[in-house]
Design a protein around this motif. Structure first.
Motif, PDB file in Angstrom:
ATOM      1  N   ALA A   1      -2.393   6.397   4.073  1.00  0.00           N
ATOM      2  CA  ALA A   1      -1.103   6.110   3.472  1.00  0.00           C
ATOM      3  C   ALA A   1      -0.954   4.647   2.612  1.00  0.00           C
ATOM      4  CB  ALA A   1       0.080   6.016   4.498  1.00  0.00           C
ATOM      5  N   ALA A   2      -2.260   4.422   1.943  1.00  0.00           N
ATOM      6  CA  ALA A   2      -2.069   3.152   0.969  1.00  0.00           C
ATOM      7  C   ALA A   2      -3.174   3.516   0.134  1.00  0.00           C
ATOM      8  CB  ALA A   2      -2.443   1.995   1.787  1.00  0.00           C
ATOM      9  N   VAL A   3      -3.045   3.313  -1.179  1.00  0.00           N
ATOM     10  CA  VAL A   3      -4.135   3.160  -2.276  1.00  0.00           C
ATOM     11  C   VAL A   3      -4.607   1.704  -2.095  1.00  0.00           C
ATOM     12  CG1 VAL A   3      -4.845   3.324  -4.732  1.00  0.00           C
ATOM     13  CG2 VAL A   3      -3.162   4.825  -3.632  1.00  0.00           C
ATOM     14  N   LYS A   4      -5.762   1.453  -1.568  1.00  0.00           N
ATOM     15  CA  LYS A   4      -6.190  -0.109  -1.179  1.00  0.00           C
ATOM     16  C   LYS A   4      -5.758  -0.902  -2.455  1.00  0.00           C
ATOM     17  CE  LYS A   4     -10.001   1.525   1.901  1.00  0.00           C
ATOM     18  NZ  LYS A   4      -9.034   2.006   2.918  1.00  0.00           N
ATOM     19  N   SER A   5      -5.269  -2.155  -1.885  1.00  0.00           N
ATOM     20  CA  SER A   5      -4.748  -3.324  -2.629  1.00  0.00           C
ATOM     21  C   SER A   5      -3.789  -2.965  -3.580  1.00  0.00           C
ATOM     22  CB  SER A   5      -6.232  -3.901  -3.190  1.00  0.00           C
ATOM     23  OG  SER A   5      -6.316  -3.333  -4.388  1.00  0.00           O
ATOM     24  N   LEU A   6      -3.080  -1.775  -3.726  1.00  0.00           N
ATOM     25  CA  LEU A   6      -2.160  -1.495  -4.625  1.00  0.00           C
ATOM     26  C   LEU A   6      -0.665  -1.266  -4.246  1.00  0.00           C
ATOM     27  CD1 LEU A   6      -3.986   0.675  -7.244  1.00  0.00           C
ATOM     28  CD2 LEU A   6      -3.814  -2.016  -7.237  1.00  0.00           C
ATOM     29  N   SER A   7       0.221  -1.735  -4.549  1.00  0.00           N
ATOM     30  CA  SER A   7       1.743  -1.522  -4.058  1.00  0.00           C
ATOM     31  C   SER A   7       2.210  -0.165  -4.926  1.00  0.00           C
ATOM     32  CB  SER A   7       2.479  -2.745  -4.380  1.00  0.00           C
ATOM     33  OG  SER A   7       2.606  -2.764  -6.186  1.00  0.00           O
ATOM     34  N   ARG A   8       3.338   0.278  -4.439  1.00  0.00           N
ATOM     35  CA  ARG A   8       3.908   1.616  -5.060  1.00  0.00           C
ATOM     36  C   ARG A   8       4.139   1.150  -6.650  1.00  0.00           C
ATOM     37  NH1 ARG A   8      10.462   2.767  -4.275  1.00  0.00           N
ATOM     38  NH2 ARG A   8      10.529   3.869  -6.410  1.00  0.00           N
ATOM     39  N   GLN A   9       4.667  -0.286  -6.950  1.00  0.00           N
ATOM     40  CA  GLN A   9       4.972  -0.390  -8.331  1.00  0.00           C
ATOM     41  C   GLN A   9       3.733  -0.490  -9.267  1.00  0.00           C
ATOM     42  OE1 GLN A   9       6.189  -2.081  -5.530  1.00  0.00           O
ATOM     43  NE2 GLN A   9       8.410  -1.490  -6.160  1.00  0.00           N
ATOM     44  N   ASP A  10       2.526  -1.037  -8.540  1.00  0.00           N
ATOM     45  CA  ASP A  10       1.290  -1.025  -9.475  1.00  0.00           C
ATOM     46  C   ASP A  10       0.843   0.342  -9.693  1.00  0.00           C
ATOM     47  OD1 ASP A  10       0.809  -3.520  -9.016  1.00  0.00           O
ATOM     48  OD2 ASP A  10      -0.286  -3.599  -7.300  1.00  0.00           O
ATOM     49  N   LEU A  11       0.965   1.365  -8.770  1.00  0.00           N
ATOM     50  CA  LEU A  11       0.559   2.820  -8.845  1.00  0.00           C
ATOM     51  C   LEU A  11       1.439   3.483  -9.737  1.00  0.00           C
ATOM     52  CD1 LEU A  11       0.089   3.638  -5.234  1.00  0.00           C
ATOM     53  CD2 LEU A  11      -1.579   3.946  -7.210  1.00  0.00           C
ATOM     54  N   GLU A  12       2.764   3.075 -10.151  1.00  0.00           N
ATOM     55  CA  GLU A  12       3.735   3.711 -11.017  1.00  0.00           C
ATOM     56  C   GLU A  12       3.121   3.103 -12.375  1.00  0.00           C
ATOM     57  OE1 GLU A  12       7.757   4.408  -8.202  1.00  0.00           O
ATOM     58  OE2 GLU A  12       7.526   2.469  -9.322  1.00  0.00           O
ATOM     59  N   GLN A  13       3.160   1.784 -12.128  1.00  0.00           N
ATOM     60  CA  GLN A  13       2.624   1.127 -13.787  1.00  0.00           C
ATOM     61  C   GLN A  13       1.422   1.707 -14.264  1.00  0.00           C
ATOM     62  OE1 GLN A  13       2.302  -3.166 -13.550  1.00  0.00           O
ATOM     63  NE2 GLN A  13       3.984  -2.985 -15.511  1.00  0.00           N
ATOM     64  N   VAL A  14       0.141   2.032 -13.505  1.00  0.00           N
ATOM     65  CA  VAL A  14      -1.006   2.536 -13.952  1.00  0.00           C
ATOM     66  C   VAL A  14      -0.684   4.106 -14.396  1.00  0.00           C
ATOM     67  CG1 VAL A  14      -2.553   1.126 -12.750  1.00  0.00           C
ATOM     68  CG2 VAL A  14      -1.946   3.222 -11.752  1.00  0.00           C
ATOM     69  N   GLY A  15       0.142   4.769 -13.877  1.00  0.00           N
ATOM     70  CA  GLY A  15       0.418   6.077 -14.391  1.00  0.00           C
ATOM     71  C   GLY A  15       0.153   7.003 -13.370  1.00  0.00           C
TER      72      GLY A  15
END
Ligand code: ZN
Length: 345
Positions: free
Chosen positions: A22-36
């Motif tokens: 339940a976590a993409v290692k080292s990334l926040s929700r905002q990071d994930l949204e930003q990368v697409g």
């Protein structure tokens, strides 16, 4: 193709970053949204053991728990358990936890129920994943067991969904298992298609480890699969070109830990490099003021140099892991989006 889920649509072809626990290692929700990222993958085996699927349910489900309001797919755990040398019978799989060595027994019913408790949008059938170099006899037995288990997963899923309105029901995908044997793959494909599920996956060690074998395996069954259903190739995407090959072969969805795992190991995708990546740990980057990739539009490439990333990696600074993961994921999504655009022309 547009896949509808309880937490919004997913447009394909799509790559799913892996957020095992339940976590993409080292990334926040905002990071994930930003990368697409449109949809992420979490793993039932890991969440079942820790924090416990029932606890995620008590906390309001996985979307609320991890603050990700977008679609989530959970893997059933069949593949992960395979690496723990489980005792597999037709009833289920007995294995020892990698956390504390305690013994657990997952069945098609409990693996499905666990994913329903977690609250994912797409749940995967519990399967007997066929390892590399499996014999024909082994593959045939695992395929037959996967089929029996699929029927039991469907029963548990239908019991759950019948108590909900259709709009509030997660989707269940069946998994084709046939090892490297075309006749078994075709038999499995026919069986899974006959169950009339909202999506179909193809798994086992033949998918993901070798790009040519992955394409050949998909080609062996593609004509049997309905064109209006998503085909999910499980575990594909070590190199950006693997994605193109698997989508060309006819898959619509794939996932892989590679972009983030390679990033953490210092391997950053690069469009000009022969093997599609550079090793940022190498001393040649110590004074290199270029971005990781001159064509990449990610924030890491926009704001930082190779020299800085080399320094962060060598110093084991936590910031490195985030910046490197942002780059590799953005590069991956950009590869998918360029492929989609070329297909549309
Ligand atoms: Zn970048």
């Amino acid at each position: 193709m547009l896949i509808t889920t309880l937490h919004g649509p997913v447009s394909t072809p799509v790559f799913m970053p892996v957020g095992t626990a339940a976590a993409v290692k080292s990334l926040s929700r905002q990071d994930l949204e930003q990368v697409g990222a449109q949809i992420i993958l979490a793993n039932n085996y890991h969440l079942y053991l820790r924090p416990g699927s029932h606890n995620i349910k008590r906390l309001g489900g996985i979307h609320k728990f991890m603050n990700w309001p977008h679609p989530i797919l959970t893997d059933s755990g069949g593949f992960q358990i395979q690496s723990l040398h489980p005792k597999i019978t037709n009833e289920g799989a007995e294995f020892k936890s990698h956390i504390d060595g305690s013994t657990h027994f997952l069945t098609p019913e409990t693996a499905t129920q666990s994913q329903l408790d977690i609250g994912s949008d797409i749940i995967m059938a519990f399967d007997h994943s066929i390892p590399k170099n499996a014999s024909y006899e082994y593959a045939k037995e695992a395929m037959s067991r996967t089929h029996l288990w699929l029927l039991r997963c469907i029963k548990t899923w239908k019991q759950h969904t019948s108590t909900l309105k259709l709009l509030h029901s997660p989707a269940l995908y069946g998994i084709i298992q046939g090892g490297e044997f075309p006749d078994l793959l075709r038999e499995s494909a026919k069986f899974v298609v006959a169950q009339d599920l909202p999506g179909i996956a193809i798994g086992g060690a033949v998918i993901g480890s070798n790009p040519r074998q992955t394409s050949e395996t998909i080609a062996a069954v593609r004509d049997l699969l309905p064109k209006n259903l998503p085909l999910y190739a499980m575990g594909v995407g070590t190199r950006p070109s693997d994605l193109i090959n698997v989508f060309k072969a006819g898959a619509n969805m794939c996932d892989c830990v590679a972009p983030t795992r390679l990033a953490r190991a210092g391997l950053l995708y690069n469009s000009e490099s022969k093997n599609e990546r550079i090793d940022i740990s190498k001393s040649q980057f110590k004074l290199d003021q270029n971005p990781v990739d001159s064509q990449c539009d990610c924030t890491t490439c926009r704001d930082y140099t190779r020299a800085y990333l080399h320094h962060l990696f060598k110093s084991r600074e936590l910031t490195y892991y985030r910046l490197a993961s942002i780059h590799n994921l953005r590069f991956t999504f950009k590869t998918v989006s360029i492929f989609t655009q070329t297909q549309a022309v």
